[in-house]
Write a protein that holds these residues in place. Sequence first.
Motif, PDB file in Angstrom:
ATOM      1  N   ASP A 130       0.830  -1.210   0.000  1.00  0.00           N
ATOM      2  CA  ASP A 130       0.000   0.000   0.000  1.00  0.00           C
ATOM      3  C   ASP A 130       0.861   1.255   0.000  1.00  0.00           C
ATOM      4  N   ALA A 131       1.951   1.214   0.772  1.00  0.00           N
ATOM      5  CA  ALA A 131       2.851   2.369   0.797  1.00  0.00           C
ATOM      6  C   ALA A 131       3.478   2.590  -0.570  1.00  0.00           C
ATOM      7  N   ASP A 132       3.845   1.502  -1.241  1.00  0.00           N
ATOM      8  CA  ASP A 132       4.431   1.628  -2.571  1.00  0.00           C
ATOM      9  C   ASP A 132       3.417   2.182  -3.566  1.00  0.00           C
ATOM     10  N   ALA A 133       2.158   1.743  -3.428  1.00  0.00           N
ATOM     11  CA  ALA A 133       1.110   2.263  -4.311  1.00  0.00           C
ATOM     12  C   ALA A 133       0.879   3.752  -4.066  1.00  0.00           C
ATOM     13  N   LEU A 134       0.902   4.151  -2.797  1.00  0.00           N
ATOM     14  CA  LEU A 134       0.755   5.570  -2.466  1.00  0.00           C
ATOM     15  C   LEU A 134       1.903   6.384  -3.042  1.00  0.00           C
ATOM     16  N   TYR A 269      14.485  16.301   3.522  1.00  0.00           N
ATOM     17  CA  TYR A 269      13.333  16.296   2.620  1.00  0.00           C
ATOM     18  C   TYR A 269      13.005  14.888   2.119  1.00  0.00           C
ATOM     19  N   VAL A 270      14.025  14.090   1.846  1.00  0.00           N
ATOM     20  CA  VAL A 270      13.733  12.716   1.424  1.00  0.00           C
ATOM     21  C   VAL A 270      13.095  11.940   2.573  1.00  0.00           C
ATOM     22  N   GLY A 271      13.550  12.180   3.810  1.00  0.00           N
ATOM     23  CA  GLY A 271      12.902  11.559   4.960  1.00  0.00           C
ATOM     24  C   GLY A 271      11.461  12.002   5.097  1.00  0.00           C
ATOM     25  N   MET A 272      11.198  13.287   4.861  1.00  0.00           N
ATOM     26  CA  MET A 272       9.824  13.781   4.907  1.00  0.00           C
ATOM     27  C   MET A 272       8.968  13.098   3.846  1.00  0.00           C
ATOM     28  N   MET A 273       9.550  12.872   2.661  1.00  0.00           N
ATOM     29  CA  MET A 273       8.814  12.173   1.605  1.00  0.00           C
ATOM     30  C   MET A 273       8.452  10.752   2.035  1.00  0.00           C
ATOM     31  N   MET A 274       9.386  10.066   2.694  1.00  0.00           N
ATOM     32  CA  MET A 274       9.102   8.713   3.163  1.00  0.00           C
ATOM     33  C   MET A 274       7.974   8.714   4.186  1.00  0.00           C
ATOM     34  N   GLY A 275       7.953   9.722   5.035  1.00  0.00           N
ATOM     35  CA  GLY A 275       6.857   9.819   5.992  1.00  0.00           C
ATOM     36  C   GLY A 275       5.531  10.086   5.308  1.00  0.00           C
ATOM     37  N   GLN A 276       5.542  10.890   4.251  1.00  0.00           N
ATOM     38  CA  GLN A 276       4.309  11.176   3.523  1.00  0.00           C
ATOM     39  C   GLN A 276       3.757   9.937   2.837  1.00  0.00           C
ATOM     40  N   ASN A 277       4.605   8.955   2.587  1.00  0.00           N
ATOM     41  CA  ASN A 277       4.188   7.746   1.878  1.00  0.00           C
ATOM     42  C   ASN A 277       4.183   6.505   2.771  1.00  0.00           C
TER      43      ASN A 277
END
Length: 518
Positions: A130-134, A269-277
Amino acid sequence: MLFWIICATLVAAIAFALALTLIRPRGDALPAEAQDLQVYRAQLAEIEKDLARGVLTADEAARTRVEISRRLLEADRALQAAVAGGDAPRRATLAAAVLTVAMLAGAFVLYDQLGAAGQPDAPLAKRLADADALYRARPDQASAEKTAEADRKDAEAKAAAAGHPVPQPDPKFVELMERLRKAVSERPNDPQGLVLLAQNEMALGNYHAGWEAQRRLIALKGDKAEAEDYTRLGEFQTVAAGGLVTADAEAAFAKALEMDPKDARALFYVGMMMGQNDRPDRAFRLWDAALRVSSPDDPWVPEIAQGIDALAWLAGEQDYTAPMPVPNGPSAEQMQAAQGMAPGDRMAMIRGMVENLNARLANEGGASDDWAKLISSLRVLGDKDRAEVIATEARTKFTGRAEDLAKIDAAAATPLGTPEAAAPAMPGPSADQVEAAGQMSDSDRQAMIEGMVGRLIDRLTTQGGSAEEWARAVGALATLGKADQAKEMLAKGQAALAGDAAGLATLEAAAKSAGVAP
């Protein structure tokens, strides 16, 4: 609905079973104490039979009869106590029943607030899928910017309706921006113009134009573009997308990290992206890495510090301690500025530098040159005991490394100094003010001084000021006999100068000289 019907049925069945257990009587089962009584009576009867058959003598029969009679009395007392205890009191039984019902009802309420009745089980593999799909379904840069712009306009409209219109830029600044845009269009290969254009377009809220200018700058630089250029592009694109790290921004950050794996801003920012997904495990590792290479005053450090403990828990790190950055020491500009300082201010700055170096070595360790610098600095400052303790610690860290140990020994042999950090002189009135004050009466002179002090305090309270000005206000209030106000001004100055070690030292030295230091 079927879920709730099943849950209600199970809860009702459990509640009925518990209530039945609590309410029903214990039945007619013979207590264990009554069974003991029957056994002992049977033993007494057997004694008489054994005596008649000659198995027991009269003395033995008497002794046995006494022992069994004693046990019989004990069993009888136990039976009376058991009967007196009886069933649980009715009030206690009812209370237990009410408590059970309340717990079951509370479980329903709690699930209604926190649960997800319509959601199926989510094993790890499905959550990762699901995370990958998001992640793959993120909107592109253009769509994200369109949504973010609509949200900004809606927020501005609501603010205006509430009587808080968005401040408009200075017309002079707008005019300068027009001139800058024209200059860049006429000289498209001027990198400095593109730098200024990108930064100022972002400041005006023209986010798309800002990151487009940054992208043109990178294209102009070609192979000479640095990691910072790509990080800035990704950041500008993220801001334009309303805080969403799009695929375009991610590509910019990835390029920056390829060039500099320790780019703290890109890691953030990349860490923030991982949290968003929905990948807190990866977000945690990236934010932890960002903290380890950040400076204390980096703007992303507070946000990481606020959220990394929760990320650590979600990532399975139960005993995690965030590696908060410590100051690395003064910059070249700070060292140059120190040359023009008063002796007291310079000494305060030096002491602050030494303490920052000490904190960094204690938390992160360092090279032998850093340890030698700390040891020699402490000896120059006259702090012999601390220098010896740190030298001993350093020798244990560099055991067997002759070159490093030689540096430590040389630093430990630095001549001791005894510099005194004198309190800075308090700025006083001008020569004209002194001459005018000399011709005044005592009351007029006092009024003039209080007026000067009052104006200084008003300016510091509303606009802030230098450490020397805060120190002057504290000293002046103390001289006027207003110790409480001086202490209050000291507290405000300490808050205003937080993070400025030299400024705080100046202020605190003045407060100590004035007799109002805590």
